[in-house]
Design an enzyme around this catalytic site. Structure first.
Site, mmCIF file in Angstrom:
data_model
loop_
_atom_site.group_PDB
_atom_site.id
_atom_site.type_symbol
_atom_site.label_atom_id
_atom_site.label_comp_id
_atom_site.label_asym_id
_atom_site.label_seq_id
_atom_site.Cartn_x
_atom_site.Cartn_y
_atom_site.Cartn_z
ATOM 1 N N ALA A 57 -41.796 -77.112 40.813
ATOM 2 C CA ALA A 57 -43.167 -77.822 40.350
ATOM 3 C C ALA A 57 -44.104 -77.538 41.179
ATOM 4 O O ALA A 57 -45.441 -77.980 41.116
ATOM 5 C CB ALA A 57 -42.783 -79.079 40.107
ATOM 6 N N ALA A 58 -44.217 -76.563 42.585
ATOM 7 C CA ALA A 58 -45.215 -76.565 43.264
ATOM 8 C C ALA A 58 -46.406 -75.716 42.684
ATOM 9 O O ALA A 58 -47.625 -76.248 42.900
ATOM 10 C CB ALA A 58 -44.906 -75.515 44.339
#
Length: 311
Positions: A252-253
């Site tokens: 999810a970066a």
């Protein structure tokens, strides 16, 4: 008043994540040391990142009629995302199977399921419902590429700033690019889509120019621990230095980056500062496990973004 919200069109999944010291080789079993089951999906993650930045956020997407439906839709609501535009369809909610090693690197298998039911008509009706409330449209490629392309065109016609994170890097219709204001691939996605092997600032600039040549206004190539490169028409490429952090889980970066970037733009932040806010959100996200649980709050993002002088 001008619209100041964000609309996300995209995927919603239940993320099943296993953590282990290392990832197994083909045919091998390894013992893990932790497990999580949380809201995920690139669309949902972008929506949560935007809402946690404090920007009013709506999401258009599909969930199934199984137990994961409440896990996902309820998770969105808990984070402040408006879910009135979600649709429940027959069958299971989308699922992501994620494995994370001790360095924070991961591999992911996405099974779209309900996400494959999202269609042009749902996009059009949802956009019409919130057109007077939003100024930014966020897109990804975990739904059908044709639907993403339709949403980009519809958003552009409505005068929204269209931001596309082209992940995963699947083939897309060629006519999508003129409708995209900002594209935010990482170096791998940029390499796949453009045919330019992105290994450094120079090659990232060439990849960014590939998008501009096809009608995109700005390309932001994220380069991991090398920072991010902003390529804009008529301007010299600008490298933004990274925030040094210790990575725990990189899941999810990219969603944290794009979701926060879009939220900042909707709030009236200039593009360069919005890129910095996005980078700060992405850096904070990798220091925590999971997808949606790793997405930072506005105060955290602003504090980190202010901690380093922009080069």
């Amino acid at each position: 008043m001008s619209p100041s919200g964000v609309l996300v069109v995209g995927s919603i999944t239940a993320d099943v994540t296993a953590f282990a010291d290392r990832l197994p080789r083909a045919g091998e079993t390894v013992l893990g040391n932790d497990f999580t089951l949380v809201l995920g999906g690139k669309g949902a993650n972008q929506a949560v990142a935007s809402a946690r930045f404090g920007t009013p956020t709506w999401m258009i997407g599909c969930v199934g009629d199984d137990p994961f439906a409440e896990l996902t839709s309820g998770g969105l609501r808990e984070h402040g995302v408006d879910t009135d535009l979600l649709r429940t369809v027959d069958g299971p909610t989308g699922v992501a199977h994620i494995r994370v090693d001790s360095s924070g690197q991961n591999d992911i298998v996405i099974t779209p399921l309900a996400n494959a039911r999202l269609d042009d008509a749902q996009v059009d009706s949802g956009l019409a419902a919130v057109r007077n409330d939003v100024s930014v449209l966020l897109l990804q490629l975990e739904i059908r590429a044709s639907v993403t392309a339709h949403a980009a065109a519809a958003g552009a016609r409505a005068g929204l700033t269209v931001v596309l994170d082209p992940a995963p890097a699947v083939p897309v219709p060629d006519d999508i690019w003129p409708h995209v204001d900002i594209v935010t691939p990482n170096e791998t996605e940029a390499s796949i889509l453009t045919g330019v092997e992105v290994t450094d600032e120079s090659s990232a600039a060439r990849a960014g120019q590939w998008f501009l040549d096809r009608g995109v206004r700005h390309a932001v190539i994220t380069l991991g621990d090398a920072g991010a490169l902003l390529v804009s028409a008529g301007e010299r490429p600008r490298l933004f230095p990274p925030f040094p952090v210790q990575a725990l889980d990189t899941t999810a970066a990219g969603d944290a980056f794009t979701g926060t970037l879009g939220a900042a733009l909707a709030a009236g932040v200039e593009l360069a500062d919005a890129v910095r806010h996005g980078m700060a959100a992405g850096a904070l996200a990798v220091t925590r496990a999971g997808a949606s649980p790793s997405l930072p709050a506005r105060d955290e993002v602003l504090a980190l973004a202010a901690s380093t002088v922009v080069a």
